[in-house]
Enzyme design. Structure first.
Site, PDB file in Angstrom:
ATOM      1  CB  CYS A 150      -0.891  -0.065   1.108  1.00 19.09           C
ATOM      2  SG  CYS A 150       0.002   0.026   2.797  1.00 19.09           S
TER       3      CYS A 150
ATOM      4  CG  ASP B 108      61.989  -8.600   5.790  1.00 19.14           C
ATOM      5  OD1 ASP B 108      62.283  -8.751   6.931  1.00 19.14           O
ATOM      6  OD2 ASP B 108      61.012  -9.390   5.184  1.00 19.14           O
TER       7      ASP B 108
HETATM    8  N1  ATP Z   1      56.874 -19.249  14.861  1.00 21.94           N
HETATM    9  C1  ATP Z   1      58.283 -19.353  14.843  1.00 21.94           C
HETATM   10  N2  ATP Z   1      58.696 -20.508  14.604  1.00 21.94           N
HETATM   11  C2  ATP Z   1      59.960 -21.094  14.745  1.00 21.94           C
HETATM   12  N3  ATP Z   1      61.091 -19.924  14.582  1.00 21.94           N
HETATM   13  C3  ATP Z   1      60.424 -18.618  14.886  1.00 21.94           C
HETATM   14  C4  ATP Z   1      59.167 -18.346  14.837  1.00 21.94           C
HETATM   15  N4  ATP Z   1      59.065 -16.744  15.187  1.00 21.94           N
HETATM   16  C5  ATP Z   1      60.187 -16.563  15.091  1.00 21.94           C
HETATM   17  N5  ATP Z   1      61.027 -17.399  15.153  1.00 21.94           N
HETATM   18  C6  ATP Z   1      62.732 -17.387  15.035  1.00 21.94           C
HETATM   19  O1  ATP Z   1      63.022 -15.971  15.462  1.00 21.94           O
HETATM   20  C7  ATP Z   1      63.550 -15.403  14.128  1.00 21.94           C
HETATM   21  C8  ATP Z   1      63.332 -13.872  13.969  1.00 21.94           C
HETATM   22  O2  ATP Z   1      61.782 -14.000  13.743  1.00 21.94           O
HETATM   23  P1  ATP Z   1      61.214 -12.699  12.937  1.00 21.94           P
HETATM   24  O3  ATP Z   1      59.838 -13.269  12.464  1.00 21.94           O
HETATM   25  O4  ATP Z   1      61.126 -11.606  13.719  1.00 21.94           O
HETATM   26  O5  ATP Z   1      61.961 -12.457  11.810  1.00 21.94           O
HETATM   27  P2  ATP Z   1      61.880 -13.185  10.022  1.00 21.94           P
HETATM   28  O6  ATP Z   1      60.754 -12.852   9.790  1.00 21.94           O
HETATM   29  O7  ATP Z   1      62.105 -14.580  10.223  1.00 21.94           O
HETATM   30  O8  ATP Z   1      63.045 -12.498   9.393  1.00 21.94           O
HETATM   31  P3  ATP Z   1      62.978 -11.274   8.598  1.00 21.94           P
HETATM   32  O9  ATP Z   1      63.056 -10.157   9.402  1.00 21.94           O
HETATM   33  O10 ATP Z   1      64.387 -11.327   7.641  1.00 21.94           O
HETATM   34  O11 ATP Z   1      61.863 -11.509   7.782  1.00 21.94           O
HETATM   35  C9  ATP Z   1      63.573 -16.355  13.227  1.00 21.94           C
HETATM   36  O12 ATP Z   1      64.517 -16.196  12.269  1.00 21.94           O
HETATM   37  C10 ATP Z   1      63.297 -17.836  13.721  1.00 21.94           C
HETATM   38  O13 ATP Z   1      64.636 -18.148  13.981  1.00 21.94           O
END
Ligand code: ATP
Ligand code: ZN
Length: 768
Positions: A83, A466
């Protein structure tokens, strides 16, 4: 709201529009794009009539674009709408809604047809629901067509008549014909060729604006008043011709840019009812449809391969012309070319939403953000014209008064000045060059989000990179495993693999994958948590475990001299090392190694050759960082960084000049945002990377960064050339005018030549 304004050729018209619309209350901002000839009006108006009226009042033919691009009509069946009162209720609710243009009610059929912007439908449905109406979409009558750009046809006849008359006027006056004949011919020429100039010039003057039409009208009128009839005619004809030629050359620039990117085919072969293949308009293909491509065909939509294998040339998206192998599960992108085999894929984005569409969108949006040079030029032009105009008045008046020189002679010189007061060539040169640069970059798989970045790229002094996924492939493999101390190797491995399987981190993934390959049984993990920059923790069978890096081992106080030595020896080989820890200390050690991309080494060398210093920022340990940095030739490496440390490093770099950062954009987001130019890698697969980065590299080839810097340099060169050329010609005429050597028609001619040259020069960048 975006408009296409067909007769906005010369940038001086921008000022006129800006002035006029600036007076319309509710208009908050205006963005001009002179190459595309579009104007975007940001406003808080309920309707756009005042804006459109204002544009019409100054003689601008504005064609609204957004409704044309995105208006859709959706017919809704609303069962309870029976309506008038309910109609009124709905009308009241919907008519003020943003994005809703028009409503058409049909009470008999109980349908409501809504014309709305794409994407608004859910809001409409929600609004209806809030009123207690269930609405069901019946059919969408497409309107989602991109309307073909309006072509204004050039009226050649008046131009030819005008040209002939002007030539005749010159000839007969040279032959000594009676004055009335010369005047009559000149008037014919001006009447046929210059009417629109006069009309536009008059509008501009009424609005206290000195655009080129106004300048030309004054100059030509002045020439007639001092009796230079044939020349007045010639100037008018040349100017009209210049207008047409300028417009055409800009058209070419615009089409070239579109053509570079408009690559997705319009039709796709879609599976219907699960058994027949039909050709359909790509724009109408729904998400999750199944599409088939034959060898040699272009892919119409973004999707994921569900059947077949093939190689695909992804150059239109990534700029990389080496074909990429594709099999089930791999993404395909609209606009890329299927080379070898037949493929079937599931559509993951509609035509308007494909990676290609996003790229085109981003490039178009980038043109709107004015680059620094363009801002400077615009500012300059704002002063230039009034200044030259003032000088012209001075030239006409002062010498005859002070020195008693001939009035007519100096008036003529003043008129020449009016002709060169138009900054057209100068103003148009910058956007054409920048846009060409942006388009050339996009063709190489480099998406630049604003002219600023294109201009500043050449100033880059430091580039931070990175490690994982940027310099390396980002797909590490487990290389070493050893139980530590008295621990049972089988148990330690099983627990580590179970923890790793829960994480997305490349290091964890490598451990999990290796475990899977060796058929390690995965245990139940409770209380799992990621420890950013360190590792992970969790409980297995009631016991607490950590899996993480060197730093984590130290933080937990589980380090020893023997352990340190073991870590160091693995790290020196460029491996990332993690340990599994139980409450009583280290149980096992894992090392994973990532391979460096071949392209990275080349890219770093190119960057150094371009004078850019490089710095690696990584969360991995300093030894590994150093080893990888050495392998690719990076100047400096910084390890053990948490995301906030990376941000601090970027702040320090910023103090040393223009800095850039490349990353995958996830844990590097703050540092990327801090950099003067943030580069995101592998953007083709990730929407957020395209949207958030300053410069998005469509694949993960670092060599795109030196390419970007080279393009930035080339663009800067072209900009300099164009500005020098445009200003140089003006300067030459200024001098000639004062020396009494310049003629009006030569000035018009030179102005036209300059415009053509700068547009052509700018377009050279398209071929880079
Ligand atoms: N979830 C995870 N499992 C296993 N190792 C880890 C994990 N998170 C971090 N790490 C360890 O810590 C380190 C630093 O991790 P982060 O994530 O800060 O750097 P990334 O991303 O590996 O290196 P980038 O900075 O070169 O990318 C890694 O190289 C790894 O040895
Ligand atoms: Zn001009």
């Amino acid at each position: 709201m975006r408009y296409r304004i067909e007769n906005m050729d010369c940038p001086t018209e921008e000022a006129l529009i800006r002035n006029k619309l600036g007076q319309v209350p509710g208009v908050t901002d205006l963005q001009f794009n002179l190459v595309q000839r579009t104007l975007t009006v940001l406003h808080q108006l309920p309707a756009l009539a005042p804006v459109e009226d204002a544009l019409a009042a100054i003689g601008m033919q504005a064609v609204p674009l957004d409704t044309a691009v995105s208006a859709v009509e959706t017919a809704l069946h609303i069962a309870k709408m029976d309506c008038r009162t309910k109609e009124g209720l709905i009308r009241g609710k919907l008519s003020g809604m943003p994005g809703v243009d028009a409503l058409a009610f049909n009470l008999v059929q109980r349908t409501l047809t809504v014309r709305h912007a794409t994407g608004v439908l859910p809001d409409v449905l929600a609004a209806l629901k809030s009123l207690g109406f269930e609405a069901e979409a019946v059919a969408t009558a497409g309107g989602a067509e991109l309307t073909a750009p309006v072509r204004t046809r050039t009226a050649w006849w008046p131009l030819i008549v005008s040209g002939a008359a002007a030539l005749l006027a010159e000839v007969v006056s040279w032959l000594g014909a009676p004055a009335w004949l010369v005047i009559a011919l000149a008037l014919v020429a001006i009447g046929t060729g210059g009417l629109s100039t006069y009309k536009k010039g008059w509008i501009a003057l009424k609005n206290r604006n000195l655009n080129m039409n106004a300048l030309m009208s004054i100059a030509v009128t002045g020439a007639m008043l001092i009796g230079h009839w044939p020349e007045a005619a010639m100037v008018m004809v040349l100017f009209a011709l210049a207008e047409v030629i300028e417009a055409k050359s800009l058209d070419r620039a615009r089409n070239a840019i579109r053509g570079l990117m408009d690559l997705a085919p319009e039709r796709a072969t879609v599976l219907q009812d699960g058994n027949r293949w039909v050709e359909a308009d790509a724009k109408t293909v729904a998400l999750d449809s199944r599409v088939r491509v034959k060898p040699g065909e272009r892919i119409a939509l973004d999707g994921v391969v569900v059947l077949g294998r093939s190689t695909i040339n992804q150059a239109p998206i990534t700029g990389e012309s080496l074909p990429v192998e594709k099999a089930e599960g791999d993404p395909v992108f609209a606009g890329t070319i299927n080379e070898a085999g037949s493929l079937e894929y599931r559509v993951t984005a509609t035509a308007n939403d494909s990676t290609l569409a996003r790229i085109i969108h981003a490039v178009e949006a980038a043109q709107g953000n004015r680059a620094p040079t363009q801002r400077f030029v615009d500012q300059f032009a704002r002063w230039y014209t009034p200044l030259v105009f003032a000088v012209a008045i001075g030239v006409a008046v002062v010498p005859p008064l002070l020195m008693g020189t001939a009035w007519l002679e100096w008036t003529y010189r003043a008129l020449v000045l009016l002709v060169i007061a138009c900054p057209c060539a100068l103003v148009i040169s910058t956007p054409v060059s920048i846009v060409s640069g942006l388009a050339a970059a996009a063709r190489h798989g480099i998406l630049i989000k604003g002219g600023v970045y294109l201009e500043n790229g050449r100033k880059l002094r430091w580039l931070a990179l990175d490690k994982t996924g940027t310099i390396t492939h980002g797909k590490p493999k487990q290389t070493d495993f050893a139980a530590w101390g008295e621990a049972d190797p089988g148990l330690a491995r099983a627990i580590a693999v179970s923890l790793a399987a829960r994480s997305d981190h490349p290091v964890s993934k490598a451990i999990a994958v290796a475990g899977q390959d060796d058929a390690v049984t995965v245990r139940e993990v409770e209380d799992f948590a990621a420890l950013p920059g360190r590792g992970v923790r969790g409980q297995v069978a009631g016991a607490h475990y950590h899996l993480g890096n060197h730093r984590l081992v130290q933080d937990l106080g589980a380090s020893s001299a023997a352990l340190e030595a073991h870590f160091s020896s693995l790290e020196a080989q460029g491996k990332s090392v993690v340990a599994l820890l139980a409450s009583d200390g280290v149980q096992a050690i894992f090392a994973v190694a990532d391979t460096v991309k071949d392209s990275s080494r080349q890219a770093i060398a190119d960057l150094h050759a371009l004078g850019v210093k490089t710095l690696m920022l990584t969360g991995d340990n300093p030894h590994t960082a150093q080893a990888i940095a050495g392998e690719v030739g990076i100047d400096r490496a910084q390890g053990n960084l948490l995301p906030e440390d990376k941000l601090r490093e970027m702040e320090a770099l910023a103090a040393q000049g223009t800095s850039g950062m490349v990353g995958d954009g996830i844990n590097d987001a703050p540092a990327l945002a801090r950099a003067d130019i943030g580069f995101a890698m592998g953007a083709a697969g990730s929407d957020t990377a395209i949207e958030t980065a300053d410069v998005a590299l469509m694949d993960d080839d670092l060599r795109k960064i030196p390419a970007f810097i080279r393009l930035s340099r080339a663009t800067a060169h072209v900009l300099m050339q164009n500005i020098t050329l445009a200003l140089g010609i003006k300067a030459v005429f200024l001098v000639l005018t004062f020396a009494g050597q310049a003629t009006m028609w030569a000035a018009v001619f030179a102005d036209m030549g300059a415009s053509l040259l700068v547009v052509g020069n700018g377009m050279r960048l398209l071929r880079k």
